[in-house]
Design an enzyme around this catalytic site. Structure first.
Site, short mmCIF file in Angstrom:
data_model
loop_
_atom_site.label_atom_id
_atom_site.label_comp_id
_atom_site.label_asym_id
_atom_site.label_seq_id
_atom_site.Cartn_x
_atom_site.Cartn_y
_atom_site.Cartn_z
N ASP A 42 0.83 -1.20 0.00
CA ASP A 42 0.00 0.00 0.00
C ASP A 42 0.86 1.25 0.00
O ASP A 42 1.75 1.41 0.83
CB ASP A 42 -0.90 0.00 1.24
N TYR A 47 2.27 10.10 -0.17
CA TYR A 47 3.37 9.60 0.64
C TYR A 47 4.74 9.97 0.06
O TYR A 47 5.73 9.98 0.78
CB TYR A 47 3.32 8.08 0.78
N LYS A 72 -3.03 5.77 -4.09
CA LYS A 72 -4.16 6.67 -3.83
C LYS A 72 -3.95 8.02 -4.49
O LYS A 72 -2.82 8.52 -4.55
CB LYS A 72 -4.35 6.86 -2.32
N HIS A 105 -8.01 9.21 -1.93
CA HIS A 105 -7.39 9.18 -0.60
C HIS A 105 -8.28 9.78 0.48
O HIS A 105 -8.40 9.23 1.58
CB HIS A 105 -6.05 9.91 -0.65
N LEU A 187 -2.52 -0.82 14.20
CA LEU A 187 -1.97 -1.10 15.52
C LEU A 187 -2.22 0.03 16.52
O LEU A 187 -1.81 -0.06 17.67
CB LEU A 187 -0.46 -1.39 15.41
N LYS A 228 2.43 -0.91 8.97
CA LYS A 228 3.69 -0.41 8.45
C LYS A 228 4.83 -0.88 9.34
O LYS A 228 4.75 -0.80 10.57
CB LYS A 228 3.66 1.12 8.38
N SER A 229 5.89 -1.38 8.73
CA SER A 229 7.11 -1.69 9.47
C SER A 229 8.28 -1.68 8.50
O SER A 229 8.14 -2.10 7.35
CB SER A 229 7.02 -3.06 10.15
N ARG A 234 9.85 -7.77 12.55
CA ARG A 234 8.45 -7.41 12.81
C ARG A 234 7.58 -7.68 11.59
O ARG A 234 6.42 -8.10 11.73
CB ARG A 234 8.36 -5.94 13.24
#
Length: 272
Positions: A42, A47, A72, A105, A187, A228-229, A234
């Site tokens: 994504d 961004y 987006k 978006h 999260l 996101k990581s 992770r």
């Protein structure tokens, strides 16, 4: 594991979010993610990392048709003609022939151009530049307007969703209209959800990380989380969530966490 979109296309049940990475960070993260088995990536024009995402997809040994890329349209490109140009610009930055899922978006009701923008999205899908079309941060009333003016419903609405902000009514409405719910900020880091005693207790009970417990909660709600990581370990942990289940009581405890909205309100948010 996949979920079937209303247009008949399968989409992975969990993905990698890339905000707020820059191009190089996104290239490295997506490269690692694809090697670990992620197939949903994504990004967004806003961004500023579409080039990095596209480079990772191009450099990967994973066939392009096996990678589901979402991007987006930014607020500055609302409107029919501007949206067409915005999509072309995203395709150039990504280096792709098509986008798997293209989202508006934010609705930006103050500009009142999201219906004209949606008409452009319908055209982009018809021309094959985009495979599936959806929205992000839209309310039911805004989605009804899109469908009422074009006869085309979005296949997905990407919204803020996490324990403490479960969006129960919105998810139920999505289900009634065959719209997939996708979770951003899954999260709930702005509320320190992963440090909540309920989450840490469940993590200890199941022998899982707090993030795995929360992501499993999303899956059992029927939502598609995109955590996101940039950390490889992770990332690996975040997709190892298909081999255990939470009980109804566990789910209710997570639903009831304190919290609320972290990001913008769809009725008032302004995006350039």
């Amino acid at each position: 594991m996949t979920v079937m979109l209303a247009d008949g296309r399968p989409m992975p049940r969990i993905g990698l979010g890339t905000w707020p990475m820059d191009d190089e960070q996104a290239r490295q993260a997506v490269t690692h993610a694809l090697s670990l088995g992620y197939r949903l990536i994504d990004t967004a024009a806003r961004y500023g990392n579409e080039r990095g995402v596209g480079a990772a997809v191009a450099e990967s040994a994973v066939p392009r048709e096996d990678v589901f890329v979402t991007t987006k349209l930014r607020g500055a490109d609302h409107g029919y003609d501007a949206a067409l140009r915005g999509c072309e610009a995203s395709l150039r930055r990504l280096g792709l022939d098509y986008i798997d899922l293209y989202l508006i978006h934010w609705p930006l009701p103050g500009k009142d151009l999201y219906a004209d923008t949606w008409r452009a999205f319908v055209r982009l899908r018809e021309e094959g530049l985009v495979r599936s079309i959806g929205v992000s941060n839209f309310t039911p009333a805004q989605i009804r307007r899109l469908a009422g003016e074009t006869g085309v419903w979005p296949v997905l609405n990407q919204v803020e969703l996490h324990p403490g902000f479960p969006q129960t009514d919105l998810r139920a409405w999505h289900a009634e209209h065959d719209i997939v719910t996708q979770s951003w900020s899954p999260l709930g880091l702005g509320h320190k959800v992963l440090d909540d005693p309920v989450v840490t207790d469940l993590a200890a009970t199941y022998g899982r990380t707090p993030a795995q417990v929360v992501l499993r909660w999303h899956l059992q709600l029927g939502a598609v989380p995109i955590p996101k990581s940039a950390d490889t370990e992770r990332m690996r942990q975040n997709i190892e969530v298909f081999d255990f289940s939470l009980t109804p009581d566990d789910m209710a405890r997570l639903d009831a966490l304190p919290g609320g909205r972290i990001g913008g309100d769809p009725e008032t948010h302004v995006e350039l």
